[in-house]
Every structure is written in C-alpha cells, then in structure tokens.
Design a protein around this motif. Sequence first.
Motif, short mmCIF file in Angstrom:
data_model
loop_
_atom_site.label_atom_id
_atom_site.label_comp_id
_atom_site.label_asym_id
_atom_site.label_seq_id
_atom_site.Cartn_x
_atom_site.Cartn_y
_atom_site.Cartn_z
N HIS A 37 0.86 -1.17 0.00
CA HIS A 37 0.00 0.00 0.00
C HIS A 37 0.90 1.22 0.00
O HIS A 37 2.10 1.12 0.30
N ARG A 45 -4.13 6.18 2.74
CA ARG A 45 -3.37 5.01 2.30
C ARG A 45 -4.20 4.25 1.29
O ARG A 45 -5.41 4.06 1.47
N GLU A 46 -3.56 3.80 0.22
CA GLU A 46 -4.28 3.09 -0.83
C GLU A 46 -3.52 1.82 -1.22
O GLU A 46 -2.29 1.75 -1.12
N LEU A 47 -4.29 0.85 -1.69
CA LEU A 47 -3.70 -0.39 -2.18
C LEU A 47 -2.97 -0.12 -3.49
O LEU A 47 -3.50 0.53 -4.38
N ASN A 95 2.29 -5.11 3.43
CA ASN A 95 1.17 -5.68 4.19
C ASN A 95 1.20 -7.19 4.10
O ASN A 95 1.42 -7.75 3.03
#
Length: 118
Positions: A37, A45-47, A95
């Motif tokens: 991410h 926060r973004e994937l 992650n």
Amino acid sequence: QVQLVESGGGLVQAGGSLRLSCAASGSIFSMNAMGWHRQAPGKQRELVASITSTGSARYADSVKGRFTISTNAKNTVYLQMNSLKPEDTAVYYCNFNRWDGSYIKNYWGQGTQVTVSS
C-alpha cells in the motif's frame, strides 16, 4: 506476531525503476495475501498491489502495466516499479494478512519512502 522488513525505496527520476522487497517472519502460517500500500502526503493510504497465497494478483488502476508484484513462494514479496511518475511518490507499506480463525489479521511494515523527481 509477524515481522516485516522492507527494503528498496529511494529517489529516482521520472521514467526510472525501483524494486521493493519485503520479507516476512514469525507466525506466517495461514497466509491470505501479501502486498503493498502507499500513502502520499495529505492522502489516504491506498492499495497498490497484492498477491494471494495462490498467486492471484491485483493492482490499482494507476499502476497497471507499470508495476509487477511477485513472491518467492516462501516469505518475501517484491514490487517491481517501472516507468515511475512523480505521482508515485509516497511511503510504501508492506502488508501481510493471514487467517486468524474466521478473521483476517493484518500486519504492516514500517514503510519505505519512494520519491520520483520530475
């Protein structure tokens, strides 16, 4: 517990490439997926990309065709980033998520800075 060690961030010019690595250790059984991410200043926060234990990968639309996620089939996930753009500048977080009974439990790395200059 799961420990994640990230490496590979840095400063690169637009159009360049970087490769991020993340090694997981500890209680890495029952893995569901690993991925990356990112969070840019002032943004959520973004994937970026993720890959499941069966090898199924998915990407954010903004990185499709430029980034590739892969694993060593053991405990390490890689993110090959090509044709980097200034808008890719962010802190990138590894992650790892695994099944904990009927729940998914997430673990995060400390983050590695990626800066793309124009």
